[in-house]
Write a protein that holds these residues in place. Structure first.
Motif, short mmCIF file in Angstrom:
data_model
loop_
_atom_site.label_atom_id
_atom_site.label_comp_id
_atom_site.label_asym_id
_atom_site.label_seq_id
_atom_site.Cartn_x
_atom_site.Cartn_y
_atom_site.Cartn_z
N SER A 142 6.65 -28.10 28.55
CA SER A 142 6.79 -28.93 29.74
C SER A 142 6.18 -30.29 29.56
CB SER A 142 6.17 -28.25 30.93
OG SER A 142 6.84 -27.09 31.21
N ARG A 198 3.44 -34.21 33.46
CA ARG A 198 2.49 -33.57 34.35
C ARG A 198 1.43 -34.57 34.78
NH1 ARG A 198 5.93 -30.49 34.72
NH2 ARG A 198 5.95 -28.23 34.39
N GLY A 219 2.87 -32.81 38.35
CA GLY A 219 4.28 -32.90 37.98
C GLY A 219 4.68 -34.36 37.84
N ARG A 267 12.93 -26.02 38.14
CA ARG A 267 12.68 -25.13 37.01
C ARG A 267 11.80 -25.80 35.96
NH1 ARG A 267 17.33 -23.51 36.81
NH2 ARG A 267 18.20 -25.05 35.37
N GLN A 268 11.99 -27.08 35.73
CA GLN A 268 11.17 -27.80 34.75
C GLN A 268 9.73 -27.98 35.23
OE1 GLN A 268 13.13 -31.48 33.67
NE2 GLN A 268 15.12 -30.48 33.55
N ASP A 287 8.15 -25.83 37.19
CA ASP A 287 7.63 -24.52 37.58
C ASP A 287 7.51 -24.40 39.10
OD1 ASP A 287 7.39 -23.80 34.91
OD2 ASP A 287 5.36 -24.62 34.75
N VAL A 288 8.43 -25.07 39.80
CA VAL A 288 8.49 -25.01 41.26
C VAL A 288 9.53 -23.97 41.65
CG1 VAL A 288 9.04 -26.31 43.36
CG2 VAL A 288 7.72 -27.39 41.54
N THR A 289 9.24 -23.23 42.72
CA THR A 289 10.16 -22.22 43.22
C THR A 289 10.90 -22.75 44.43
OG1 THR A 289 8.68 -20.46 42.46
CG2 THR A 289 10.37 -19.85 44.06
N PRO A 319 3.34 -24.93 42.35
CA PRO A 319 2.27 -24.12 41.75
C PRO A 319 0.89 -24.76 41.99
CG PRO A 319 3.45 -25.34 40.05
CD PRO A 319 4.18 -25.60 41.33
#
Length: 449
Positions: free
Chosen positions: A187, A293, A333, A412-413, A415-417, A438
């Motif tokens: 990532s 990030r 992010g 998805r990149q 790590d978010v739902t 996250p």
């Protein structure tokens, strides 16, 4: 597929082989020890019997069944008998039975329930000597000798386990360091793996991973550069074309056939511009725009988007933002990618929502962002395919079919739902998208704290 550890497999395999080998060795040692002990005891028994036979030169005088009392005789002491030609015991030790050890006296070894007996070969005398070793003593001697040979091997097994585990773990430590470095890549971290003083078997893997990371970084940079260049090269011609069409519309009579054609061209040009914009966003999302990030405030991005998109909403079809007293939501992010993701979700809600009902954006106390709009309920199979490119929900409103695909790709990149649902709870209509970041750092307003 079930995950497994290389160190655990090596340790278990080595220990299994070592344990089975030691057990086989222990059985072999036990058998060999038993054989040797039996042979030594039989030789001693034979030697004692023959020496006693040699000492009998004349027939002893006195009554039969004479007992030779010796102090210190116990259940493990050798017993002996002197038997005449008729088979009567004329002399015996105090721990020997009254009757002969064996009824049929022949030279050699014989076993009884209590004694291992040896009958000496006859000499010039008329007497035979029978010497018996108590079975208790022979069995105890055999077990003690076997235990002395086997117990150290069995006791050493835990030491072997500790040593094997320590050696394997130490030998695999470079592999663990390589694993940690590779796991941290992906990532937003495409830096090459530094030199880790790896063994020869792992150096090629390190070089291959560094080569792959370099190629991936080059590919992502090329994708980003292409997306930026394409956006610039496509927006300007489309913007110029739209301006020319609008100027042409002012030159033709209003309501004429030419005016209607000019309006159609203007609408199609705007639609083409939006489609090009979505395609460029999809290209940027697919090229890894969200891999960085950095710490930023999602709440500020959401407020800017809500204010920016509100004037474009239809009458009565605006955006209602409910913050629930939350002033900041700090996450890690890419801010630009998050803005693209939220904008696409808001545009999707505005485009497909009812014209008389607003879009509700609710910020949950745990940092989740829930975006809901009114529309006919979607089927489950359609809901499952909405995040695929060029899939439309079937509400009758024409869209590019890329908004949710872009948002899902960026999520998805990062790590978010993004949980999509339809219909909304407590209603037979509606569509909702709940965004979960996250480890969000939620800050409430001072008057709400």
């Amino acid at each position: 597929m079930k995950s497994w550890s290389l160190a655990t497999r090596i340790v278990s395999s080595v220990l299994s082989v070592v344990t089975l080998s030691l057990l086989a060795l222990s059985l072999a040692v036990a058998g060999f020890t038993r054989y040797e002990i039996t042979e030594r005891l039989d030789n001693s028994l034979r030697e004692v019997s023959e020496r006693l036979q040699a000492t009998i030169a004349t027939q002893p005088h006195g009554p039969h069944d004479t007992v030779a009392w010796v102090p210190g005789v116990g259940p493990r002491t050798l017993a002996y008998q002197v038997v005449d030609q008729s088979g009567h015991v004329v002399l015996r030790s105090q721990n020997a039975p009254v009757q002969p050890f064996v009824p049929d006296i022949h030279t050699g070894f014989a076993d009884t329930p209590r004694f291992r007996v040896y009958v000496a070969a006859p000499t010039a005398t008329a007497y035979r000597v029978l010497v018996g070793e108590p079975t208790l003593h022979r069995r105890g001697a055999t077990w003690r000798a076997t235990a002395i040979a086997i117990v150290p091997i069995l006791v050493f097994l835990p030491v072997i386990w500790l040593l094997v585990r320590l050696i394997v773990r130490r030998a695999l430590r470079p592999l663990d360091r390589l694993h940690d470095e590779m796991q941290s890549r992906g990532s937003g971290n495409l830096r090459p793996i530094p030199s880790l003083d790896l063994p020869v078997e792992l150096v090629s893997i390190e070089h291959a991973v560094n080569t792959l990371l370099a190629r991936l970084e080059t590919a992502l940079s090329t994708e980003r550069a292409f997306a930026a260049s394409a956006a610039h090269e496509l927006r300007n011609p489309l913007g110029g074309l739209l301006a020319q069409v609008q100027m042409l519309g002012r030159m033709v009579p209003e309501g004429s056939d030419a005016g209607r054609r000019v309006d159609l061209i203007a609408r199609r040009t705007r639609q083409l511009g939006r489609t090009v914009e979505k395609l460029l966003q999809f290209s940027r999302a697919s090229s890894g725009i969200a891999f960085r990030r950095n710490r930023f405030d999602v709440m500020s991005v959401l407020c800017v988007l809500a204010d920016d998109m509100e004037p474009n909403a239809h009458d009565g079809h605006g955006i209602i933002l409910t913050a629930n007293g939350i002033s900041h939501i700090f996450v890690h992010g890419d801010m630009d990618a998050t803005g693209i993701m939220l904008r696409n979700l808001l545009e999707n809600a505005l485009l497909h929502g009812g014209r008389e009902t607003p879009v509700h954006v609710t910020v949950m106390p745990d940092g989740r962002i829930d975006i809901t709009n009114d529309c006919p309920a979607l089927a489950e199979d359609m809901l499952a395919r909405l995040t695929s490119p060029f899939v439309r929900g079937g509400t009758g409103t024409r869209g590019s079919g890329l908004g949710l695909a872009i948002a899902s790709n960026i999520a998805r990149q990062m790590d978010v739902t993004v949980d999509l649902r339809s219909p909304l709870a407590g209603s037979g209509r509606g569509f909702g998208a709940c965004i979960t970041f996250p480890d969000p750092d939620v800050t409430r307003s001072p008057d709400e704290a």
